[in-house]
Design an enzyme around this catalytic site. Structure first.
Site, PDB file in Angstrom:
ATOM      1  N   GLU A  28       0.994  -1.178   0.145  1.00 40.98           N
ATOM      2  CA  GLU A  28       0.002  -0.026  -0.110  1.00 40.98           C
ATOM      3  C   GLU A  28       0.742   1.266  -0.117  1.00 40.98           C
ATOM      4  O   GLU A  28       1.721   1.418   0.952  1.00 40.98           O
ATOM      5  CB  GLU A  28      -0.701   0.099   1.246  1.00 40.98           C
ATOM      6  CG  GLU A  28      -2.055  -0.727   1.281  1.00 40.98           C
ATOM      7  CD  GLU A  28      -2.974  -0.671   2.343  1.00 40.98           C
ATOM      8  OE1 GLU A  28      -2.589   0.124   3.538  1.00 40.98           O
ATOM      9  OE2 GLU A  28      -3.967  -1.213   2.467  1.00 40.98           O
ATOM     10  N   ASN A  48       1.172  14.287  -8.366  1.00 44.04           N
ATOM     11  CA  ASN A  48       2.071  14.819  -9.623  1.00 44.04           C
ATOM     12  C   ASN A  48       3.331  13.780  -9.932  1.00 44.04           C
ATOM     13  O   ASN A  48       3.553  13.074  -8.741  1.00 44.04           O
ATOM     14  CB  ASN A  48       2.758  16.095  -9.275  1.00 44.04           C
ATOM     15  CG  ASN A  48       1.850  17.219  -8.816  1.00 44.04           C
ATOM     16  OD1 ASN A  48       0.522  17.499  -9.644  1.00 44.04           O
ATOM     17  ND2 ASN A  48       1.891  17.848  -7.776  1.00 44.04           N
ATOM     18  N   HIS A  61      11.848  24.114  -3.838  1.00 47.90           N
ATOM     19  CA  HIS A  61      10.428  24.750  -3.993  1.00 47.90           C
ATOM     20  C   HIS A  61       9.831  24.666  -2.713  1.00 47.90           C
ATOM     21  O   HIS A  61       9.729  23.898  -1.875  1.00 47.90           O
ATOM     22  CB  HIS A  61       9.840  24.193  -5.112  1.00 47.90           C
ATOM     23  CG  HIS A  61      10.533  23.880  -6.530  1.00 47.90           C
ATOM     24  ND1 HIS A  61      10.678  23.024  -7.321  1.00 47.90           N
ATOM     25  CD2 HIS A  61      11.564  24.954  -6.915  1.00 47.90           C
ATOM     26  CE1 HIS A  61      11.322  23.151  -8.276  1.00 47.90           C
ATOM     27  NE2 HIS A  61      11.931  24.106  -8.282  1.00 47.90           N
ATOM     28  N   LYS A  71       3.780  17.448   1.223  1.00 46.58           N
ATOM     29  CA  LYS A  71       4.031  16.472   0.255  1.00 46.58           C
ATOM     30  C   LYS A  71       4.517  15.185   0.945  1.00 46.58           C
ATOM     31  O   LYS A  71       4.923  15.079   1.813  1.00 46.58           O
ATOM     32  CB  LYS A  71       5.051  16.879  -0.755  1.00 46.58           C
ATOM     33  CG  LYS A  71       4.972  18.293  -1.357  1.00 46.58           C
ATOM     34  CD  LYS A  71       6.057  18.655  -2.139  1.00 46.58           C
ATOM     35  CE  LYS A  71       5.879  20.074  -2.810  1.00 46.58           C
ATOM     36  NZ  LYS A  71       7.000  20.555  -3.544  1.00 46.58           N
ATOM     37  N   TYR A 131       4.611  12.754  -6.098  1.00 50.70           N
ATOM     38  CA  TYR A 131       4.392  13.073  -4.954  1.00 50.70           C
ATOM     39  C   TYR A 131       2.671  13.538  -4.818  1.00 50.70           C
ATOM     40  O   TYR A 131       2.321  14.000  -5.993  1.00 50.70           O
ATOM     41  CB  TYR A 131       5.259  14.176  -4.654  1.00 50.70           C
ATOM     42  CG  TYR A 131       5.284  15.280  -5.576  1.00 50.70           C
ATOM     43  CD1 TYR A 131       4.863  16.589  -5.181  1.00 50.70           C
ATOM     44  CD2 TYR A 131       5.924  15.338  -6.485  1.00 50.70           C
ATOM     45  CE1 TYR A 131       4.751  17.514  -6.144  1.00 50.70           C
ATOM     46  CE2 TYR A 131       6.052  16.529  -7.588  1.00 50.70           C
ATOM     47  CZ  TYR A 131       5.669  17.566  -7.378  1.00 50.70           C
ATOM     48  OH  TYR A 131       5.479  18.818  -7.963  1.00 50.70           O
ATOM     49  N   LYS A 168      14.608  28.516 -14.265  1.00 50.92           N
ATOM     50  CA  LYS A 168      14.032  29.072 -13.226  1.00 50.92           C
ATOM     51  C   LYS A 168      14.798  28.728 -11.960  1.00 50.92           C
ATOM     52  O   LYS A 168      15.210  29.529 -11.000  1.00 50.92           O
ATOM     53  CB  LYS A 168      12.689  28.489 -13.269  1.00 50.92           C
ATOM     54  CG  LYS A 168      11.798  28.981 -12.077  1.00 50.92           C
ATOM     55  CD  LYS A 168      10.424  28.440 -11.924  1.00 50.92           C
ATOM     56  CE  LYS A 168       9.587  29.291 -12.445  1.00 50.92           C
ATOM     57  NZ  LYS A 168       8.166  28.504 -12.297  1.00 50.92           N
ATOM     58  N   ASP A 169      15.291  27.377 -11.919  1.00 49.12           N
ATOM     59  CA  ASP A 169      16.096  26.992 -10.810  1.00 49.12           C
ATOM     60  C   ASP A 169      17.554  27.525 -10.550  1.00 49.12           C
ATOM     61  O   ASP A 169      17.942  27.303  -9.581  1.00 49.12           O
ATOM     62  CB  ASP A 169      15.751  25.268 -10.507  1.00 49.12           C
ATOM     63  CG  ASP A 169      14.667  24.790 -10.388  1.00 49.12           C
ATOM     64  OD1 ASP A 169      13.840  25.460  -9.639  1.00 49.12           O
ATOM     65  OD2 ASP A 169      14.535  23.607 -10.335  1.00 49.12           O
TER      66      ASP A 169
END
Length: 190
Positions: A28, A48, A61, A71, A131, A168-169
């Site tokens: 599970e 995601n 992030h 998360k 996630y 961006k990162d």
């Protein structure tokens, strides 16, 4: 499931109970009732998935309130180094991080509550990373801390010249320069 505490309260490693036989395995990945009993109540609203090649760093992030996210992360193919950084001002562990190797072989998961920046680095040739989030993605609320912040000093376990980043990162502020809305008094679950 077995819950393993880390050096930063609130961030936990989840070790699922795996049933193996000659056909393969079963476990599970998430059970809301058991998670509520052993970790905390949570209601995930979004799943995601990303695929990345070796050397990719995604992060660090977070989303600002009221769109902050907890998360539950895992890897279904390959291996990553998963990192959670405490960004709650006034916390005794502010700026400290937890790093856990997650892989398709070890089936470990990490729960990262609100008030933490999150990122990962791909250690295998490729990785598929999944996630769950307890709040929806809100682009107007997204923020980040530089992956290479010298004060946080994450050991990404790869040579720096092999790191692959998005545009961006590459340009996130340091922890000291970032607009961080979380404090030690911030409820990690709201």
């Amino acid at each position: 499931m077995n819950v393993i505490e880390t050096d930063i309260p609130g961030v936990v490693v989840i070790e699922p109970r795996i049933f193996k036989d000659e056909r393969g395995y079963f476990f599970e990945a998430f059970n809301e009732r058991e998670f509520a009993e052993k970790v905390r109540p949570v209601h995930f609203v979004q799943d995601n998935e990303s695929r990345s090649v070796k050397g990719v760093v995604r992060g660090l992030h977070f989303q600002k309130p009221p769109y902050a996210q907890s998360k539950l992360v895992r890897v279904v193919k390959g291996e990553v180094l998963d990192v959670a950084v405490d960004i709650r001002k006034g916390s005794p562990t502010f700026g400290k991080y937890v790093a856990v190797k997650l892989s398709a072989d070890n089936h470990l998961q990490v729960f990262i509550p609100r008030g933490f920046a999150h990122g990962f680095c791909v250690l295998s040739d490729e990785a598929v990373f999944q996630y769950k989030c307890d709040n929806y993605y809100a682009p107007q609320s997204e923020a980040a801390v530089a992956w290479d912040d010298t004060e946080v000093a994450v050991d990404w376990q790869l040579p720096l010249e092999s790191i692959i980043l998005s545009d961006k990162d590459r340009n996130h502020p340091s922890l000291r320069e970032a607009d961080i809305p979380f404090t030690i008094n911030h409820n990690l679950y709201e």
